[in-house]
Design a protein around this motif. Sequence first.
Motif, short mmCIF file in Angstrom:
data_model
loop_
_atom_site.label_atom_id
_atom_site.label_comp_id
_atom_site.label_asym_id
_atom_site.label_seq_id
_atom_site.Cartn_x
_atom_site.Cartn_y
_atom_site.Cartn_z
N VAL A 30 -2.40 9.18 11.15
CA VAL A 30 -1.83 9.87 12.12
C VAL A 30 -1.09 11.22 11.70
CG1 VAL A 30 -1.88 7.73 13.68
CG2 VAL A 30 0.17 8.42 12.22
N SER A 31 -0.68 11.87 12.78
CA SER A 31 0.24 12.98 12.51
C SER A 31 1.63 12.65 12.42
CB SER A 31 -0.05 14.11 13.48
OG SER A 31 0.59 13.64 14.73
N LEU A 32 2.61 13.34 11.75
CA LEU A 32 3.97 13.19 11.73
C LEU A 32 4.48 13.19 13.04
CD1 LEU A 32 5.20 15.15 8.38
CD2 LEU A 32 4.93 12.50 8.95
N ASP A 33 4.00 14.25 13.85
CA ASP A 33 4.37 14.34 15.46
C ASP A 33 4.22 13.05 16.07
OD1 ASP A 33 5.87 16.63 15.02
OD2 ASP A 33 4.01 17.71 15.85
N TYR A 34 3.06 12.42 16.02
CA TYR A 34 2.75 11.08 16.57
C TYR A 34 3.71 9.85 16.04
CZ TYR A 34 0.63 7.04 18.38
OH TYR A 34 0.35 5.66 18.85
N LEU A 35 3.72 10.03 14.76
CA LEU A 35 4.74 8.75 14.05
C LEU A 35 6.08 9.04 14.47
CD1 LEU A 35 4.34 6.50 12.19
CD2 LEU A 35 4.91 8.23 10.32
N THR A 46 12.62 8.39 4.49
CA THR A 46 12.50 9.78 3.95
C THR A 46 11.40 10.40 4.25
OG1 THR A 46 11.55 9.20 1.84
CG2 THR A 46 14.12 9.06 1.72
N LEU A 47 11.41 11.91 4.04
CA LEU A 47 10.14 12.57 4.47
C LEU A 47 8.96 12.15 3.63
CD1 LEU A 47 8.78 14.89 6.05
CD2 LEU A 47 9.57 16.55 4.25
N SER A 48 9.01 11.92 2.54
CA SER A 48 7.98 11.39 1.36
C SER A 48 7.43 10.14 2.22
CB SER A 48 8.24 11.24 0.06
OG SER A 48 9.47 10.20 -0.25
N PHE A 81 3.24 6.98 5.11
CA PHE A 81 2.97 6.37 6.46
C PHE A 81 1.79 6.88 7.32
CE2 PHE A 81 7.04 3.83 6.63
CZ PHE A 81 6.75 2.72 6.26
N ALA A 82 2.08 8.39 7.65
CA ALA A 82 1.12 9.16 8.47
C ALA A 82 -0.39 9.27 7.69
CB ALA A 82 1.59 10.16 8.41
N ALA A 94 0.84 -1.18 0.10
CA ALA A 94 0.04 0.04 -0.06
C ALA A 94 0.92 1.31 -0.02
CB ALA A 94 -0.97 -0.09 1.29
N CYS A 95 2.21 1.23 0.74
CA CYS A 95 2.94 2.23 0.76
C CYS A 95 4.01 2.36 -0.22
CB CYS A 95 3.37 2.52 2.08
SG CYS A 95 2.22 2.73 3.39
#
Length: 69
Positions: free
Chosen positions: A57-62, A44-46, A51-52, A25-26
């Motif tokens: 979920v938020s990037l901060d949570y992840l 990487t950021l992408s 995933f987020a 899926a990713c």
Amino acid sequence: MNTFALRLKELRTLKNLMQITVATACGLSVRQLIRYEQGTSEPTLSVLLTFADFFEVSLDYLCGRSDEK
């Protein structure tokens, strides 16, 4: 193990998803997803954004900067 690796594996197992399902899926190989879950590779950021979005979920949570999903 780092917080990202723990959260990634936790999110996948809470949703009862197999690694191949999340990887496909990713747009990743299962091997790469395993490396992320084991904390031996950093995404990487992408990939983080993917995933987020996938787990809603938020990037901060992840990344462990917040406990609020």
